[in-house]
Design a protein around this motif. Structure first.
Motif, short mmCIF file in Angstrom:
data_model
loop_
_atom_site.label_atom_id
_atom_site.label_comp_id
_atom_site.label_asym_id
_atom_site.label_seq_id
_atom_site.Cartn_x
_atom_site.Cartn_y
_atom_site.Cartn_z
N GLY A 279 0.82 -1.21 0.00
CA GLY A 279 0.00 0.00 0.00
C GLY A 279 0.85 1.26 0.00
O GLY A 279 1.99 1.27 -0.48
N ASP B 3 -5.43 8.24 -7.08
CA ASP B 3 -6.66 7.46 -6.89
C ASP B 3 -6.34 6.11 -6.24
O ASP B 3 -7.09 5.63 -5.38
CB ASP B 3 -7.35 7.22 -8.24
CG ASP B 3 -7.94 8.49 -8.83
OD1 ASP B 3 -8.12 9.46 -8.07
OD2 ASP B 3 -8.20 8.51 -10.04
N TYR B 4 -5.23 5.52 -6.64
CA TYR B 4 -4.83 4.23 -6.09
C TYR B 4 -4.53 4.35 -4.60
O TYR B 4 -4.95 3.52 -3.78
CB TYR B 4 -3.60 3.72 -6.84
CG TYR B 4 -3.12 2.36 -6.42
CD1 TYR B 4 -3.68 1.21 -6.97
CD2 TYR B 4 -2.09 2.21 -5.49
CE1 TYR B 4 -3.24 -0.06 -6.59
CE2 TYR B 4 -1.65 0.96 -5.11
CZ TYR B 4 -2.22 -0.16 -5.66
OH TYR B 4 -1.78 -1.42 -5.27
N SER C 20 -5.69 6.49 -2.49
CA SER C 20 -6.86 6.82 -1.69
C SER C 20 -7.89 5.69 -1.66
O SER C 20 -8.85 5.75 -0.87
CB SER C 20 -7.52 8.09 -2.23
OG SER C 20 -7.97 7.89 -3.56
N ALA C 21 -7.71 4.66 -2.48
CA ALA C 21 -8.67 3.56 -2.54
C ALA C 21 -8.42 2.57 -1.42
O ALA C 21 -7.33 2.51 -0.84
CB ALA C 21 -8.58 2.86 -3.90
N ASP C 22 -9.43 1.75 -1.12
CA ASP C 22 -9.23 0.67 -0.16
C ASP C 22 -8.65 -0.54 -0.89
O ASP C 22 -8.39 -0.48 -2.10
CB ASP C 22 -10.54 0.31 0.54
CG ASP C 22 -11.63 -0.13 -0.42
OD1 ASP C 22 -11.32 -0.49 -1.58
OD2 ASP C 22 -12.81 -0.12 -0.03
N GLY C 23 -8.44 -1.63 -0.16
CA GLY C 23 -7.80 -2.79 -0.76
C GLY C 23 -8.54 -3.33 -1.96
O GLY C 23 -7.92 -3.64 -3.00
N ASP C 24 -9.85 -3.45 -1.88
CA ASP C 24 -10.63 -3.96 -3.00
C ASP C 24 -10.57 -3.00 -4.19
O ASP C 24 -10.47 -3.43 -5.35
CB ASP C 24 -12.08 -4.16 -2.58
CG ASP C 24 -12.25 -5.32 -1.60
OD1 ASP C 24 -11.34 -6.19 -1.56
OD2 ASP C 24 -13.26 -5.33 -0.88
N GLY C 25 -10.61 -1.70 -3.88
CA GLY C 25 -10.54 -0.72 -4.95
C GLY C 25 -9.21 -0.76 -5.69
O GLY C 25 -9.17 -0.64 -6.92
N ARG C 26 -8.15 -0.94 -4.95
CA ARG C 26 -6.82 -1.04 -5.59
C ARG C 26 -6.74 -2.26 -6.49
O ARG C 26 -6.19 -2.20 -7.60
CB ARG C 26 -5.73 -1.09 -4.52
CG ARG C 26 -5.53 0.22 -3.78
CD ARG C 26 -4.57 0.05 -2.63
NE ARG C 26 -4.58 1.21 -1.76
CZ ARG C 26 -4.25 1.19 -0.48
NH1 ARG C 26 -3.89 0.06 0.10
NH2 ARG C 26 -4.30 2.31 0.23
#
Length: 306
Positions: A18, A124-125, A127-133
């Motif tokens: 992360g 954007d990456y 600021s995203a959560d694990g699933d979003g990444r």
């Protein structure tokens, strides 16, 4: 250490786990007295800043430059002289990642003029959560791959500075330390900027090989000599099978009959090659490039040469 860390905008970088905002703290632990924190920091280097597929994360290049700077810190290794050797092993792995050859300029051309959109994707990456990444790697834009390609290019561009930091360690009083430095130099000096210096560097590596105090150290240096295009034939007849095997892996011996016989011997018993180093693992180059991945191209070169 603090000044060097502050020169990098870690908030805009990420690694395998992360955001890279934790990396400065992990690097600082490498100079501290807390053994557990040191272990966590060193583990962070391998588990977070290097990819399992042998490529770089955006945090890899700045981390490698900081690690190279730590080599000269008087606090490093004050209680354990093997600690600088551990960092040299890491820098060797980064050098393998950075060995892009002709691909470097191809990547540079692909990412040219796209800095703004790649920064946007990275923001954007982060600021995203694990699933979003996870979903962003499959977004169809190819921007994530370009971000990683640019990370590899950053490692490539960092190589000259890292090489400058590593070279003095070829003069260490410890044979193992010299061998670890030689492994790193063997990959770092493949960079185009080192082309004019390569003959002199090969002479230094040959001298380092002659002063090696164990088969493990000698095999490590011989692999480095071969990687830079040096002549490893003097070690094809070494009494130690591991040293002979490492000498035979040199790309420059593709048409050498003795090297072919040694390689044939290795293919019959790969486990015997690894076992020949006793309680020690094979030379540290195999941490980044597994034995079989080095052996197969060497065998193919022999076939092509015939």
């Amino acid at each position: 250490m603090t000044a060097r860390v502050e020169e990098t905008d870690w908030s805009g970088l990420f690694h395998a786990l992360g955001p890279a905002s934790d990396t400065p703290r992990q690097l600082a632990a490498l100079l501290g007295d807390d053994a557990r924190a040191f272990t966590a920091g060193y583990t962070h280097l391998w588990s977070a800043t290097l990819r399992q597929d042998g490529r770089a994360w955006p945090a890899t290049a700045p981390t490698a430059l900081l690690v190279a700077g730590l080599l000269d810190d008087p606090l490093l290794g004050r209680d354990d002289p093997s600690l600088p050797e551990a960092l040299l092993a890491y820098l060797h792995a980064v050098a393998v990642v950075a060995d892009l050859g002709d691909r470097a300029e191809q990547i540079r051309a692909r990412v040219a003029g796209r800095a703004r959109e790649l920064r946007s994707w990275t923001a954007d990456y982060l600021s995203a959560d694990g699933d979003g990444r996870a979903r962003m790697w499959e977004d169809g834009t190819g921007r994530g791959q370009l971000v990683l390609d640019r990370a590899g290019l950053a490692c490539f561009d960092a190589v000259p500075g890292i090489l400058t930091r590593v070279l003095p360690h070829l003069a260490s009083g410890r044979s193992r330390h010299r061998a670890c430095a030689a492994a790193a130099v063997g990959s770092l000096a493949r960079h185009p900027s080192a082309a004019a210096r390569r003959p002199t560097l090969l002479e230094r590596l040959v001298s380092t090989a002659r002063a090696a105090e164990s088969p493990y150290d000698l095999a490590t240096v011989v692999l480095a000599i071969g990687r830079l295009g040096g002549d490893t034939r003097p070690w094809l007849g070494d009494p130690h099978p591991g040293v002979r095997g490492c000498a035979a892996l040199a790309p420059g011996l593709a048409d050498d009959d003795t090297a072919a016989r040694v390689l044939a011997e290795l293919t019959r018993s790969p486990r015997a090659f690894a076992a020949s180093f006793g309680d020690m693992a094979p030379p540290l180059q195999f941490q980044s490039e597994p034995y079989r991945r080095l052996l197969t191209p060497a065998l193919l070169r022999q076939v092509d040469a015939r």
